[in-house]
Design a protein around this motif. Structure first.
Motif, PDB file in Angstrom:
ATOM      1  N   GLY A  15     -52.167  11.733  22.380  1.00  0.00           N
ATOM      2  CA  GLY A  15     -50.871  11.834  22.993  1.00  0.00           C
ATOM      3  C   GLY A  15     -50.706  11.039  24.226  1.00  0.00           C
ATOM      4  O   GLY A  15     -49.641  10.385  24.609  1.00  0.00           O
ATOM      5  N   ARG A  18     -51.046   7.156  24.151  1.00  0.00           N
ATOM      6  CA  ARG A  18     -49.909   6.604  23.552  1.00  0.00           C
ATOM      7  C   ARG A  18     -48.427   6.750  24.430  1.00  0.00           C
ATOM      8  O   ARG A  18     -47.975   5.841  24.445  1.00  0.00           O
ATOM      9  CB  ARG A  18     -49.437   7.243  22.160  1.00  0.00           C
ATOM     10  CG  ARG A  18     -50.430   6.889  21.238  1.00  0.00           C
ATOM     11  CD  ARG A  18     -50.266   7.608  19.854  1.00  0.00           C
ATOM     12  NE  ARG A  18     -51.052   6.957  18.577  1.00  0.00           N
ATOM     13  CZ  ARG A  18     -51.037   7.345  17.415  1.00  0.00           C
ATOM     14  NH1 ARG A  18     -50.593   8.515  17.088  1.00  0.00           N
ATOM     15  NH2 ARG A  18     -51.827   6.583  16.616  1.00  0.00           N
ATOM     16  N   LEU A  19     -48.431   7.758  25.255  1.00  0.00           N
ATOM     17  CA  LEU A  19     -47.154   7.904  26.073  1.00  0.00           C
ATOM     18  C   LEU A  19     -47.392   6.627  27.105  1.00  0.00           C
ATOM     19  O   LEU A  19     -46.374   6.083  27.266  1.00  0.00           O
ATOM     20  CB  LEU A  19     -47.471   9.083  26.921  1.00  0.00           C
ATOM     21  CG  LEU A  19     -46.314   9.243  28.156  1.00  0.00           C
ATOM     22  CD1 LEU A  19     -45.061   9.598  27.560  1.00  0.00           C
ATOM     23  CD2 LEU A  19     -47.135  10.287  29.007  1.00  0.00           C
ATOM     24  N   SER A  22     -46.758   3.261  25.664  1.00  0.00           N
ATOM     25  CA  SER A  22     -45.317   2.902  25.202  1.00  0.00           C
ATOM     26  C   SER A  22     -44.706   2.723  26.614  1.00  0.00           C
ATOM     27  O   SER A  22     -43.429   2.545  26.289  1.00  0.00           O
ATOM     28  CB  SER A  22     -44.872   3.790  24.379  1.00  0.00           C
ATOM     29  OG  SER A  22     -45.223   5.159  24.546  1.00  0.00           O
ATOM     30  N   HIS A  23     -45.194   3.011  27.937  1.00  0.00           N
ATOM     31  CA  HIS A  23     -44.550   2.402  28.932  1.00  0.00           C
ATOM     32  C   HIS A  23     -44.696   1.692  29.753  1.00  0.00           C
ATOM     33  O   HIS A  23     -44.976   1.635  31.163  1.00  0.00           O
ATOM     34  CB  HIS A  23     -44.461   3.902  29.663  1.00  0.00           C
ATOM     35  CG  HIS A  23     -43.284   5.085  29.120  1.00  0.00           C
ATOM     36  ND1 HIS A  23     -43.533   5.816  28.218  1.00  0.00           N
ATOM     37  CD2 HIS A  23     -41.936   5.309  29.300  1.00  0.00           C
ATOM     38  CE1 HIS A  23     -42.746   6.660  27.736  1.00  0.00           C
ATOM     39  NE2 HIS A  23     -41.530   6.073  28.481  1.00  0.00           N
ATOM     40  N   TYR A  47     -49.044   0.305  18.744  1.00  0.00           N
ATOM     41  CA  TYR A  47     -49.203   0.393  20.208  1.00  0.00           C
ATOM     42  C   TYR A  47     -49.992  -0.684  20.698  1.00  0.00           C
ATOM     43  O   TYR A  47     -51.153  -0.671  20.949  1.00  0.00           O
ATOM     44  CB  TYR A  47     -50.084   1.833  20.594  1.00  0.00           C
ATOM     45  CG  TYR A  47     -48.898   2.952  20.410  1.00  0.00           C
ATOM     46  CD1 TYR A  47     -48.350   3.523  21.166  1.00  0.00           C
ATOM     47  CD2 TYR A  47     -49.382   3.748  18.911  1.00  0.00           C
ATOM     48  CE1 TYR A  47     -47.452   4.787  20.638  1.00  0.00           C
ATOM     49  CE2 TYR A  47     -48.448   4.765  18.446  1.00  0.00           C
ATOM     50  CZ  TYR A  47     -47.679   5.161  19.485  1.00  0.00           C
ATOM     51  OH  TYR A  47     -46.986   6.333  19.129  1.00  0.00           O
ATOM     52  N   GLU A 126     -46.202  13.323  24.837  1.00  0.00           N
ATOM     53  CA  GLU A 126     -45.133  12.414  24.528  1.00  0.00           C
ATOM     54  C   GLU A 126     -43.760  13.225  24.811  1.00  0.00           C
ATOM     55  O   GLU A 126     -42.807  12.337  25.190  1.00  0.00           O
ATOM     56  CB  GLU A 126     -45.145  11.655  23.310  1.00  0.00           C
ATOM     57  CG  GLU A 126     -46.410  11.029  22.952  1.00  0.00           C
ATOM     58  CD  GLU A 126     -47.178  11.820  22.041  1.00  0.00           C
ATOM     59  OE1 GLU A 126     -47.520  13.092  22.147  1.00  0.00           O
ATOM     60  OE2 GLU A 126     -47.682  11.224  20.901  1.00  0.00           O
ATOM     61  N   CYS A 154     -43.322   6.881  33.288  1.00  0.00           N
ATOM     62  CA  CYS A 154     -43.393   7.225  32.070  1.00  0.00           C
ATOM     63  C   CYS A 154     -42.317   8.204  31.261  1.00  0.00           C
ATOM     64  O   CYS A 154     -42.544   9.058  30.593  1.00  0.00           O
ATOM     65  CB  CYS A 154     -44.858   7.594  31.350  1.00  0.00           C
ATOM     66  SG  CYS A 154     -46.114   6.289  31.677  1.00  0.00           S
ATOM     67  N   ASN A 280     -37.120  16.843  22.010  1.00  0.00           N
ATOM     68  CA  ASN A 280     -36.672  15.449  22.221  1.00  0.00           C
ATOM     69  C   ASN A 280     -35.177  15.493  22.311  1.00  0.00           C
ATOM     70  O   ASN A 280     -34.606  14.728  23.588  1.00  0.00           O
ATOM     71  CB  ASN A 280     -37.031  14.671  21.318  1.00  0.00           C
ATOM     72  CG  ASN A 280     -38.179  13.535  21.588  1.00  0.00           C
ATOM     73  OD1 ASN A 280     -38.560  13.303  22.777  1.00  0.00           O
ATOM     74  ND2 ASN A 280     -39.039  13.063  20.793  1.00  0.00           N
TER      75      ASN A 280
END
Ligand SMILES: NC(=O)c1ccc[n+]([C@@H]2O[C@H](COP(=O)([O-])OP(=O)(O)OC[C@H]3O[C@@H](n4cnc5c(N)ncnc54)[C@H](O)[C@@H]3O)[C@@H](O)[C@H]2O)c1
Length: 294
Positions: A15, A18-19, A22-23, A47, A126, A154, A280
C-alpha cells in the motif's frame, strides 16, 4: 527526494509503495516472498513508477529513503537493518513502519541511527491521511522535514512526536479505548454490538472533525473537570491483554481473516475495500470543506 525503496510487500508495504508511486515517486519494492516475474508484474501493473527488485542490494542501491514494512519482530527488523549498513548510500534515510517498537530499540548501534526515523502509516495506507513520525534526540530535524515533505506531496498529514514512546499517539489512544470497550463487555454493561453502535453513531462522527481537546473546549472544561473526576476511578486500569481476546485467539477466531472474531463473516465481507471507499469519500468531503473555509 524521489527515489524510495519499500521493504516488505505485505498489507502495509504494498500500500505504501503504491501510494508513493501514484504521487510521482520512483519506487523500488523488495520482498523475498516475491520470486517470479509474474508475481512482480501483478504488483506493478497500473503503477508505472513501481519496480520490484529481486535482491535487497539492488532494491536499496540508489534509494534516498528506505521504508521498512516487514513483520513486527524485533530481531527480523534488526537483522535487516544490519544488512542495510553495507548496502545503502551514505546519506540515505531509513524509516520503519513499526507499530509498537521504539526508535531507540530499532536503531541501537546502527551506523545510520542518526538518519533513522519511524514513519507510522495507518491501514489502508493509500487512504488514511495520518502518518506519525518519530525521531530520536540525535535525528537531524532536516531528516524529519524531508520525509514530512514527501508525505505531504502524497496527500498525507504527518504528525511529529516530541518523544519516542511505544504505540506513539494513535495506538495508545486506540488501546485505551479498547481497554474500556472490553471492560464494558466483560462486565456485562453492554454487548459488542452496543459498544460499536455508540462509537459509530456518536463518538466516531465527531472524531472525524474534532479531536478530544477541541471537544473538551466545546463542552466546557468545568464540565470535563467534574466528569473526569467522577469517572476515572470507575474505569478499567487493567495492564494485561483482555481475557476475551486471548480466549478467541486460542480458538483460532482472529477476525475477518478466519471468518470469525467478535462477529461472524462470510467471504465477501472479508476485505477492507468498502471501508476504504467510505473513508475516501469522508476525506474528500473534509478537504473540500477546509478549502472552502480558507
Ligand atoms: N497491518 C496493519 O494494520 C499495520 C498498521 C501499521 C503498521 N503496521 C506495521 O507494518 C509492518 C508490516 O506489517 P504488515 O501488516 O504489512 O505485515 P505483513 O505480514 O502483511 O507483510 C510483511 C511482508 O514482509 C515480508 N518480509 C519478511 N521478511 C522480509 C525481509 N527481510 N525483507 C523484505 N520483506 C520481508 C513478508 O514476506 C511479507 O510480505 C509491521 O511492523 C506492522 O506492525 C501494520
Amino acid at each position: 527526494m524521489k527515489n524510495i525503496t519499500v521493504l516488505g510487500a505485505g498489507t502495509m508495504g504494498l500500500g505504501i509503495a503504491r501510494l508513493l508511486a501514484s504521487h510521482g515517486m520512483e519506487v523500488n519494492l523488495y520482498d523475498p516472498a516475491i520470486r517470479t516475474t509474474e508475481a512482480a508484474n501483478s504488483l506493478q501493473t497500473g503503477y508505472p513508477l513501481l519496480e520490484v527488485s529481486f535482491t535487497l542490494g539492488q532494491a536499496v542501491a540508489a534509494a534516498e529513503l528506505i521504508i521498512e514494512a516487514v513483520p513486527e519482530q524485533l530481531e527480523l527488523k534488526r537483522t535487516l537493518f544490519r544488512e542495510l549498513e553495507a548496502l545503502i548510500q551514505t546519506q540515505a534515510i531509513v524509516a520503519s513502519n513499526t507499530s509498537s517498537f521504539t526508535l531507540h530499540e530499532l536503531s541501537a548501534n546502527l551506523s545510520f541511527s542518526d538518519r533513522m526515523i519511524i514513519t507510522h502509516f495507518f491501514n489502508p495506507p493509500e487512504v488514511i491521511p495520518l502518518v506519525e513520525l518519530v525521531g530520536s534526540p540525535s535525528t537531524s530535524p532536516h531528516v524529519l522535514d524531508q520525509v514530512a515533505s514527501v508525505l505531504r506531496v502524497c496527500g498525507k498529514v504527518p504528525v511529529m512526536l516530541n518523544k519516542d514512546v511505544p504505540g506513539f499517539i494513535a495506538n495508545r489512544l486506540q488501546a485505551a479505548l479498547m481497554r474500556e470497550a472490553i471492560h464494558l463487555v466483560e462486565s456485562g454493561v453492554a454487548d459488542v454490538e452496543q459498544v460499536d453502535t455508540v462509537v459509530r453513531e456518536g463518538l466516531g462522527l465527531r472524531w472525524a472533525f474534532k479531536g478530544p481537546f477541541e471537544i473538551a473546549d466545546l463542552g466546557g472544561l468545568d464540565i470535563w473537570a467534574k466528569v473526569t473526576g467522577h469517572l476515572f476511578p470507575e474505569l478499567s486500569g487493567s495492564s494485561t491483554a483482555p481475557e476475551s481476546i486471548l480466549d478467541k485467539v486460542a480458538h483460532g477466531e482472529l477476525g475477518t481473516k478466519t471468518g470469525r472474531g467478535f462477529y461472524e463473516y462470510n467471504e465477501t465481507s472479508q476485505t477492507t475495500s468498502p471501508m476504504s471507499e467510505n473513508i475516501n469519500q469522508l476525506v474528500a468531503y473534509k478537504k473540500a470543506k477546509e478549502a472552502q473555509e480558507h
